[in-house]
Motif scaffolding. Structure first.
Motif, PDB file in Angstrom:
ATOM      1  N   ASP A   1      -5.956  -4.041   8.482  1.00 20.30           N
ATOM      2  CA  ASP A   1      -6.173  -5.489   8.552  1.00 20.30           C
ATOM      3  C   ASP A   1      -4.853  -6.217   8.307  1.00 20.30           C
ATOM      4  N   MET A   2      -4.915  -7.530   8.466  1.00 21.81           N
ATOM      5  CA  MET A   2      -3.699  -8.331   8.349  1.00 21.81           C
ATOM      6  C   MET A   2      -3.515  -8.944   6.956  1.00 21.81           C
ATOM      7  N   ALA A   3      -3.959  -8.235   5.934  1.00 24.64           N
ATOM      8  CA  ALA A   3      -3.799  -8.727   4.556  1.00 24.64           C
ATOM      9  C   ALA A   3      -2.367  -9.178   4.242  1.00 24.64           C
ATOM     10  N   PRO A   4      -1.335  -8.460   4.718  1.00 23.51           N
ATOM     11  CA  PRO A   4       0.030  -8.910   4.382  1.00 23.51           C
ATOM     12  C   PRO A   4       0.367 -10.297   4.935  1.00 23.51           C
ATOM     13  N   GLU A   5      -0.410 -10.747   5.930  1.00 30.39           N
ATOM     14  CA  GLU A   5      -0.174 -12.073   6.512  1.00 30.39           C
ATOM     15  C   GLU A   5      -1.187 -13.092   6.006  1.00 30.39           C
ATOM     16  N   GLY A   6      -1.940 -12.721   4.942  1.00 28.46           N
ATOM     17  CA  GLY A   6      -2.963 -13.614   4.406  1.00 28.46           C
ATOM     18  C   GLY A   6      -4.219 -13.663   5.258  1.00 28.46           C
ATOM     19  N   MET A   7      -4.414 -12.612   6.085  1.00 29.75           N
ATOM     20  CA  MET A   7      -5.594 -12.552   6.957  1.00 29.75           C
ATOM     21  C   MET A   7      -6.326 -11.236   6.721  1.00 29.75           C
ATOM     22  N   ALA A   8      -6.746 -11.023   5.475  1.00 26.76           N
ATOM     23  CA  ALA A   8      -7.400  -9.762   5.111  1.00 26.76           C
ATOM     24  C   ALA A   8      -8.693  -9.543   5.887  1.00 26.76           C
ATOM     25  N   GLU A   9      -9.319 -10.665   6.322  1.00 25.93           N
ATOM     26  CA  GLU A   9     -10.581 -10.540   7.049  1.00 25.93           C
ATOM     27  C   GLU A   9     -10.367 -10.151   8.509  1.00 25.93           C
ATOM     28  N   MET A  10      -9.105 -10.208   8.958  1.00 24.72           N
ATOM     29  CA  MET A  10      -8.804  -9.856  10.344  1.00 24.72           C
ATOM     30  C   MET A  10      -8.511  -8.364  10.430  1.00 24.72           C
ATOM     31  N   SER A  11      -9.537  -7.590  10.749  1.00 27.08           N
ATOM     32  CA  SER A  11      -9.382  -6.142  10.799  1.00 27.08           C
ATOM     33  C   SER A  11      -9.494  -5.661  12.239  1.00 27.08           C
ATOM     34  N   ALA A  12      -9.167  -4.414  12.454  1.00 26.55           N
ATOM     35  CA  ALA A  12      -9.220  -3.823  13.787  1.00 26.55           C
ATOM     36  C   ALA A  12      -9.842  -2.436  13.688  1.00 26.55           C
ATOM     37  N   PRO A  13     -10.514  -1.998  14.750  1.00 29.54           N
ATOM     38  CA  PRO A  13     -11.125  -0.656  14.712  1.00 29.54           C
ATOM     39  C   PRO A  13     -10.060   0.431  14.723  1.00 29.54           C
TER      40      PRO A  13
ATOM     41  N   GLY B   1       2.674  -9.302  13.910  1.00 30.46           N
ATOM     42  CA  GLY B   1       2.834  -9.502  12.477  1.00 30.46           C
ATOM     43  C   GLY B   1       2.547  -8.215  11.729  1.00 30.46           C
ATOM     44  N   GLN B   2       2.356  -8.357  10.431  1.00 32.22           N
ATOM     45  CA  GLN B   2       2.189  -7.166   9.592  1.00 32.22           C
ATOM     46  C   GLN B   2       0.720  -6.802   9.428  1.00 32.22           C
ATOM     47  N   TRP B   3       0.466  -5.521   9.608  1.00 29.45           N
ATOM     48  CA  TRP B   3      -0.870  -4.962   9.464  1.00 29.45           C
ATOM     49  C   TRP B   3      -0.827  -3.889   8.382  1.00 29.45           C
ATOM     50  N   LEU B   4      -1.827  -3.910   7.505  1.00 24.70           N
ATOM     51  CA  LEU B   4      -1.883  -2.943   6.409  1.00 24.70           C
ATOM     52  C   LEU B   4      -2.926  -1.874   6.708  1.00 24.70           C
ATOM     53  N   LEU B   5      -2.474  -0.637   6.763  1.00 20.97           N
ATOM     54  CA  LEU B   5      -3.388   0.493   6.913  1.00 20.97           C
ATOM     55  C   LEU B   5      -3.727   1.030   5.524  1.00 20.97           C
ATOM     56  N   SER B   6      -5.023   1.031   5.198  1.00 16.14           N
ATOM     57  CA  SER B   6      -5.490   1.648   3.956  1.00 16.14           C
ATOM     58  C   SER B   6      -6.158   2.955   4.334  1.00 16.14           C
ATOM     59  N   ILE B   7      -5.797   4.014   3.650  1.00 18.12           N
ATOM     60  CA  ILE B   7      -6.310   5.330   4.024  1.00 18.12           C
ATOM     61  C   ILE B   7      -6.669   6.125   2.778  1.00 18.12           C
ATOM     62  N   ALA B   8      -7.789   6.834   2.841  1.00 16.44           N
ATOM     63  CA  ALA B   8      -8.219   7.694   1.739  1.00 16.44           C
ATOM     64  C   ALA B   8      -8.486   9.070   2.319  1.00 16.44           C
ATOM     65  N   ALA B   9      -8.037  10.098   1.605  1.00 12.70           N
ATOM     66  CA  ALA B   9      -8.173  11.455   2.123  1.00 12.70           C
ATOM     67  C   ALA B   9      -8.489  12.437   1.009  1.00 12.70           C
ATOM     68  N   LYS B  10      -9.186  13.498   1.395  1.00 14.02           N
ATOM     69  CA  LYS B  10      -9.438  14.609   0.477  1.00 14.02           C
ATOM     70  C   LYS B  10      -8.497  15.745   0.860  1.00 14.02           C
ATOM     71  N   VAL B  11      -7.801  16.264  -0.144  1.00 15.69           N
ATOM     72  CA  VAL B  11      -6.853  17.355   0.072  1.00 15.69           C
ATOM     73  C   VAL B  11      -7.416  18.613  -0.569  1.00 15.69           C
ATOM     74  N   GLN B  12      -7.278  19.744   0.125  1.00 17.03           N
ATOM     75  CA  GLN B  12      -7.747  21.031  -0.396  1.00 17.03           C
ATOM     76  C   GLN B  12      -7.200  21.278  -1.801  1.00 17.03           C
ATOM     77  N   GLY B  13      -8.086  21.581  -2.763  1.00 14.65           N
ATOM     78  CA  GLY B  13      -7.648  21.931  -4.106  1.00 14.65           C
ATOM     79  C   GLY B  13      -7.286  20.748  -4.987  1.00 14.65           C
ATOM     80  N   GLU B  14      -7.458  19.545  -4.465  1.00 14.84           N
ATOM     81  CA  GLU B  14      -7.135  18.344  -5.246  1.00 14.84           C
ATOM     82  C   GLU B  14      -8.425  17.546  -5.445  1.00 14.84           C
TER      83      GLU B  14
END
Ligand SMILES: [Cu+2]
Length: 130
Positions: free
Chosen positions: A69-81, A103-116
């Motif tokens: 989403d565009m949170a860095p540009e103050g547009m957190a509600e503007m997301s993309a698939p 402009g700036q888009w922020l990618l938020s990512i969560a992952a599971k790592v083997q053994g962690e």
């Protein structure tokens, strides 16, 4: 004298235990392969996942959650698939998206790592240009 030594040893153990407790998800970092992308449809954003202590790429992580989403540009509600696409190299995770505004888009990512046991999270900013 003996007591002093024991206390010192106990502190050393406590310190090493707390280091072990802090090691975990924070040992891993998501880094962009390139922060510059072109604005538009079917844009590919890629991040690599690195195990910091060894510098090794982690290629078997399971991506649990993503959002851009565009949170860095103050547009957190503007997301993309985001759609995962096959990666070009081991340890690189790529996603196809539509970045409709420059402009700036922020990618938020969560992952599971083997053994962690902890979930590894990352926030990476991409700049979409014309
Ligand atoms: Cu926007």
């Amino acid at each position: 004298m003996t007591q002093k030594f024991t206390l010192g040893a106990a502190i050393a153990v406590a310190v090493s235990l707390s280091i072990a407790a802090f090691a975990g998800a924070s040992d891993y970092v998501f880094e962009p392969t390139s922060t510059e992308v072109k604005k538009g449809d079917d844009v590919i954003v890629s991040v690599r996942l690195k195990h910091k202590p060894t510098g090794k790429m982690v290629s078997d992580a399971v991506i649990a959650q993503t959002r851009i989403d565009m949170a860095p540009e103050g547009m957190a509600e503007m997301s993309a698939p985001l759609t995962a696409v096959p990666s070009t190299e081991p340890g690189v995770y790529s996603f196809k998206t539509d970045l409709s505004m420059q402009g700036q888009w922020l990618l938020s990512i969560a992952a599971k790592v083997q053994g962690e046991p902890e979930t590894v999270v990352g926030k990476i900013t991409f700049r979409a240009s014309r």
